[in-house]
Write a protein that holds these residues in place. Structure first.
Motif, PDB file in Angstrom:
ATOM      1  N   VAL A  98     -29.425 -44.378  -1.144  1.00 11.81           N
ATOM      2  CA  VAL A  98     -28.338 -44.021  -2.056  1.00 11.81           C
ATOM      3  C   VAL A  98     -27.701 -42.727  -1.533  1.00 11.81           C
ATOM      4  O   VAL A  98     -28.397 -41.732  -1.320  1.00 11.81           O
ATOM      5  N   TYR A  99     -26.380 -42.762  -1.319  1.00 11.40           N
ATOM      6  CA  TYR A  99     -25.669 -41.596  -0.804  1.00 11.40           C
ATOM      7  C   TYR A  99     -24.663 -41.087  -1.837  1.00 11.40           C
ATOM      8  O   TYR A  99     -24.155 -41.855  -2.650  1.00 11.40           O
ATOM      9  N   ASP A 100     -24.363 -39.786  -1.768  1.00 15.16           N
ATOM     10  CA  ASP A 100     -23.335 -39.235  -2.641  1.00 15.16           C
ATOM     11  C   ASP A 100     -21.967 -39.348  -1.974  1.00 15.16           C
ATOM     12  O   ASP A 100     -21.837 -39.955  -0.891  1.00 15.16           O
ATOM     13  N   SER A 101     -20.935 -38.774  -2.586  1.00 11.20           N
ATOM     14  CA  SER A 101     -19.570 -38.893  -2.069  1.00 11.20           C
ATOM     15  C   SER A 101     -19.395 -38.185  -0.727  1.00 11.20           C
ATOM     16  O   SER A 101     -18.435 -38.443  -0.002  1.00 11.20           O
ATOM     17  N   GLN A 102     -20.316 -37.284  -0.388  1.00  9.28           N
ATOM     18  CA  GLN A 102     -20.256 -36.569   0.885  1.00  9.28           C
ATOM     19  C   GLN A 102     -21.155 -37.204   1.941  1.00  9.28           C
ATOM     20  O   GLN A 102     -21.386 -36.620   3.008  1.00  9.28           O
ATOM     21  N   ASP A 103     -21.659 -38.413   1.628  1.00  5.36           N
ATOM     22  CA  ASP A 103     -22.536 -39.150   2.545  1.00  5.36           C
ATOM     23  C   ASP A 103     -23.884 -38.459   2.783  1.00  5.36           C
ATOM     24  O   ASP A 103     -24.511 -38.636   3.833  1.00  5.36           O
ATOM     25  N   TYR A 104     -24.324 -37.663   1.799  1.00  7.45           N
ATOM     26  CA  TYR A 104     -25.656 -37.084   1.878  1.00  7.45           C
ATOM     27  C   TYR A 104     -26.638 -38.006   1.147  1.00  7.45           C
ATOM     28  O   TYR A 104     -26.334 -38.528   0.071  1.00  7.45           O
ATOM     29  N   LEU A 105     -27.814 -38.183   1.741  1.00  3.93           N
ATOM     30  CA  LEU A 105     -28.849 -39.002   1.114  1.00  3.93           C
ATOM     31  C   LEU A 105     -29.350 -38.303  -0.145  1.00  3.93           C
ATOM     32  O   LEU A 105     -29.799 -37.158  -0.090  1.00  3.93           O
TER      33      LEU A 105
END
Length: 208
Positions: free
Chosen positions: A150-157
């Protein structure tokens, strides 16, 4: 006198020309504002539609998550449970609210916890494996686990999405098929197929 009148007339014409210029500029500004107003209105309508679609998709996801037949969990990157559906609670024989905040590892059989930690520390994208889950009364059962990042809007896990399935029936069926394939139905003694299978295994071991 005529000069004075001409001067007044000239000034009046200049003022009239200036007024006309200002009116043209105001008219142009008004037209630009009308165009921008239409653009903003269209953008607002598009944003409203997009928001409504997003809300419908969110509700659809929530419904799928809540009422799916298989157990679904969402954890953070360290494996602590953030969300759980009803099927996951039923699968693990606990109340749904009890799961939130618990480390997923407490529901992994002790014999499989080392493997679970190793896999969790090395997870990258989508993985699937089999493991034994353990209930609060210490009974365990085989399960299939499917994990997605699952990633956030900044593509961080930011976490993991887990699909849990009880595969006890499948394991029993596989065991029965193996029993039927390698043992005589009447006597229960090993048959020729089992002898060949073991012979192949022994030959492979000898080659090593």
């Amino acid at each position: 006198m005529q000069f004075h009148e001409r001067l007044i007339s000239l000034r009046a014409n200049e003022q009239s020309a200036e007024v006309m210029k200002i009116n043209r500029e105001l008219q142009q500004s008004l037209e630009e504002l009308q165009v921008m107003s239409k653009v903003l209105l269209q953008q607002n309508e598009e944003m409203t539609v997009a928001y409504e679609i997003a809300q419908l998709e969110r509700q659809r996801y929530q419904d799928l998550f809540k009422f799916a037949l298989d157990g679904y969990l969402i954890t953070n990157t360290t494996g602590s449970i953030l969300e759980a559906n009803h099927s996951a609670a039923t699968l693990l024989s606990v109340h749904q609210n009890y799961l939130v905040g618990k480390p997923l590892i407490v529901f992994i059989a002790r014999s499989d916890r080392h493997e679970f930690i190793t896999r969790l520390n090395n997870l990258q994208h989508l993985q699937e494996w089999e493991i034994n889950l353990q209930l609060r009364d210490s009974t365990s059962f085989p399960a299939s686990i499917r994990v997605a990042a699952v990633y956030d809007s900044q593509d961080y896990l930011v976490g993991w999405r887990w699909l849990l399935c009880n595969i006890s029936e499948r394991k029993r069926a596989e065991s029965q098929l193996r029993q039927n394939a390698f043992y005589d139905a009447l006597t229960g003694l090993p048959n020729r197929a089992l002898f060949i299978e073991r012979l192949k295994h022994a030959l492979q071991q000898a080659k090593r």
